[in-house]
Design an enzyme around this catalytic site. Structure first.
Site, PDB file in Angstrom:
ATOM      1  N   HIS A  30      17.936 -17.051   1.675  1.00 38.60           N
ATOM      2  CA  HIS A  30      16.652 -17.489   1.076  1.00 38.60           C
ATOM      3  C   HIS A  30      15.461 -16.976   1.875  1.00 38.60           C
ATOM      4  O   HIS A  30      14.398 -17.594   1.872  1.00 38.60           O
ATOM      5  CB  HIS A  30      16.559 -19.022   0.983  1.00 38.60           C
ATOM      6  CG  HIS A  30      17.750 -19.660   0.349  1.00 38.60           C
ATOM      7  ND1 HIS A  30      17.814 -19.960  -0.989  1.00 38.60           N
ATOM      8  CD2 HIS A  30      18.948 -20.025   0.882  1.00 38.60           C
ATOM      9  CE1 HIS A  30      19.002 -20.516  -1.256  1.00 38.60           C
ATOM     10  NE2 HIS A  30      19.696 -20.548  -0.144  1.00 38.60           N
ATOM     11  N   LYS A  54      -3.465   1.905  10.648  1.00 30.45           N
ATOM     12  CA  LYS A  54      -2.305   1.744   9.768  1.00 30.45           C
ATOM     13  C   LYS A  54      -1.206   2.771   9.996  1.00 30.45           C
ATOM     14  O   LYS A  54      -1.448   3.934  10.243  1.00 30.45           O
ATOM     15  CB  LYS A  54      -2.746   1.839   8.307  1.00 30.45           C
ATOM     16  CG  LYS A  54      -3.519   0.647   7.800  1.00 30.45           C
ATOM     17  CD  LYS A  54      -2.703  -0.640   7.736  1.00 30.45           C
ATOM     18  CE  LYS A  54      -1.783  -0.681   6.559  1.00 30.45           C
ATOM     19  NZ  LYS A  54      -2.476  -0.910   5.274  1.00 30.45           N
ATOM     20  N   SER A  79      -3.420   5.579   6.776  1.00 30.26           N
ATOM     21  CA  SER A  79      -4.345   5.172   5.730  1.00 30.26           C
ATOM     22  C   SER A  79      -5.592   6.029   5.840  1.00 30.26           C
ATOM     23  O   SER A  79      -5.975   6.442   6.937  1.00 30.26           O
ATOM     24  CB  SER A  79      -4.693   3.696   5.908  1.00 30.26           C
ATOM     25  OG  SER A  79      -5.972   3.427   5.366  1.00 30.26           O
ATOM     26  N   GLU A 139       8.849   2.510   0.589  1.00 32.09           N
ATOM     27  CA  GLU A 139       8.231   1.950  -0.620  1.00 32.09           C
ATOM     28  C   GLU A 139       8.494   2.848  -1.829  1.00 32.09           C
ATOM     29  O   GLU A 139       8.751   2.383  -2.935  1.00 32.09           O
ATOM     30  CB  GLU A 139       6.723   1.792  -0.413  1.00 32.09           C
ATOM     31  CG  GLU A 139       6.367   0.715   0.587  1.00 32.09           C
ATOM     32  CD  GLU A 139       4.889   0.754   0.943  1.00 32.09           C
ATOM     33  OE1 GLU A 139       4.175  -0.158   0.536  1.00 32.09           O
ATOM     34  OE2 GLU A 139       4.445   1.702   1.618  1.00 32.09           O
TER      35      GLU A 139
END
Ligand code: ARG
Length: 494
Positions: free
Chosen positions: A193, A320, A314, A327
């Site tokens: 979970h 970043k 970024s 992704e």
């Protein structure tokens, strides 16, 4: 008899006149388009041409040119068989083979010029052959149809590519295994979970993906059984009147067997659906792993750090470092699922046998293939180069309640019914939460308030290392079990 002869003579003459008329029209630039239609390989019964944008809609050459090598290979086998069976004279066969080999050389160099007006790879190649060696090239299609031809191409194509997929899966498995071997004793929190559950060996976590991929590999390998079948010789769908030898062409093309039913042979796309389904499941696995990689590399987790070479920055935020590759793999899973649903939907309403709908089997398959090959390759590099933050993983596991099961098991070993042990431990956890401490920080007295069975030795049991080490059930996370598992995994890669 005589009447029939005259009639057919009449038809011949009128066709000749029509050709003359068109050639005149073409020369005088009046009706180039109509002339074009007359020169289509199937143009005989047509009086009128389609507009070029209609041709464009129907054409598959834009994408099925990827099948060029398979198409030529299939034609070579077919014409060899036509010669061996005495269906074509040997000298014609030699001319055709010569022409096909020339086209193959050109194809290898990327020198073939495909034309939309020739619709697909099959007609393009046939047309080029006729242009190259003359009308004898028109004999190649004897006893064959584009329907068995295209199916043959697809079988040949997937057979080769599925083997590439399996190789890449295996390369990735190897990398996972190597990483796992370095982290058998790295203890990490295991989750259910998405909540801390029990401490585990980090290797154990990684190896879970090894086994998923093992099943993927198995599925792709097993699918070969259904890909490795020759539809060639099924003709348009009913077979042919020529005395062809299907076993021979199958043998020449390296197929293990032939379709038993010509109608099934030309309308079967199950093997492509299967490939798409296997790919969808593979992507599910990659996507779950990608999701973990993304979570693990957040500041909140910091369990791993991706190598710069597999991350991006970024354009605005200088600090970043984004896990774009992970992704993207997660994102590309969508199109692979889509391709599966797409083809299933294409097929569900098609009556036997071939329908033009089936031309829609290709783009999805090419796209899926490219996507899974790319994803596997990227993922392998990403895992090979990532750094596992051992220190951080250890810290994480020392400040949580993931050792609560240890305490319950401890009490159960001392004779307390597990259900009661669960309750006692739960109460102790609650006590800790109120005090803002963890189980190991409770004094013995505090623990004894809940159960007299708890002794000094409990502190050893509460250590995450001990929790992992003692999980020696088969397939469990105990170090010894993980070592055994890794040995078994190595066997799979042999
Ligand atoms: N381009 C077609 C396809 O990919 C080849 C088969 C065409 N057959 C036909 N009868 N129109 O499906």
């Amino acid at each position: 008899m005589l009447v029939l002869k005259i009639m057919s003579l009449g038809r011949g003459v009128s066709r000749a006149l029509r050709l003359l008329r068109y050639s005149y029209a073409w020369k005088t630039n009046l009706d180039k388009d109509r002339w074009k239609q007359m020169t289509k390989l199937w143009g005989g019964r047509f009086q009128k041409s389609a507009e070029s944008w209609v041709d464009e809609f129907g054409a598959s050459i834009g994408f099925d040119q990827q099948l060029v090598m398979e198409d030529i290979e299939g034609s070579l086998a077919h014409v060899t068989m036509l010669g061996a069976q005495g269906i074509l004279p040997q000298e014609d066969v030699e001319k055709i083979k010569w022409g096909l080999n020339e086209l193959r050389k050109k194809a290898e160099k990327g020198e073939l010029e495909y034309k939309v007006e020739n619709e697909d790879i099959h007609l393009n190649i046939e047309k080029m052959l006729i242009d190259l060696i003359g009308p004898v090239g028109g004999k190649l299609h004897t006893g064959r149809s584009r329907n068995d031809q295209v199916a043959t191409d697809m079988h040949l194509f997937l057979k080769k590519r599925v083997k590439e997929v399996v190789e890449l899966i295996e390369a990735f498995q190897k990398t996972i295994l190597e990483k796992a071997e370095q982290h058998i004793e790295t203890i990490a929190p295991g989750y259910t979970h998405m909540q801390r559950a029990q401490p585990i060996s980090f290797a154990h976590h990684l190896m879970a993906y090894f086994w998923m991929l093992e099943r993927d590999k198995e599925r792709f390998n097993q699918s070969l059984e259904r890909i490795d079948i020759s539809p060639l010789g099924a003709g348009a769908m009913a077979g042919t009147t020529f005395p062809i030898d299907r076993e021979m062409t199958a043998g020449l093309l390296g197929f293990s067997k032939i379709y038993e039913n010509s109608m099934d042979a030309v309308s079967d796309r199950d093997f492509i659906v299967e490939f798409l389904a296997n790919s969808a499941l593979l992507m599910t696995h990659l996507s779950r792993f990608a999701e973990e990689i993304i979570i693990w590399s957040t500041d909140e987790f910091k369990f791993i750090e991706l190598d710069d070479s597999f991350s991006t920055g970024s354009s605005i935020m200088p600090q970043k470092k984004n896990p774009d590759m992970a992704e993207l793999i997660r994102g590309k899973t969508g199109r692979v699922y889509g391709n599966l649903i797409g083809l299933l939907t294409v097929l569900k309403g098609t009556p036997l046998t071939y329908n033009k709908d089936m031309q829609e089997d290709k783009e999805g398959m090419f796209d899926t293939l490219q996507t899974i090959l790319g994803s596997l390759k990227i993922f392998e590099g990403m895992v090979r180069t990532m750094t596992v933050n051992t220190k951080r993983l250890n810290e994480a596991v020392h400040s949580d309640f993931s050792n609560a099961t240890e305490l319950a098991d401890y009490l159960a070993t001392k004779g307390m019914p597990f259900r009661k042990a669960h309750e006692v431990t739960g109460k102790l956890v609650f006590k800790c939460i109120q005090k803002g401490i963890y189980l190991k920080d409770l004094t013995l007295e505090e623990m004894k308030e809940e159960s007299e069975l708890i002794d000094e030795d409990v502190y050893e049991v509460l250590k995450p290392e001990a929790a992992v080490a003692r999980r020696l059930s088969q397939g469990g996370t105990g170090f010894e079990q993980v070592r055994k598992q890794i040995e078994k995994a190595k066997e799979c890669l042999k």
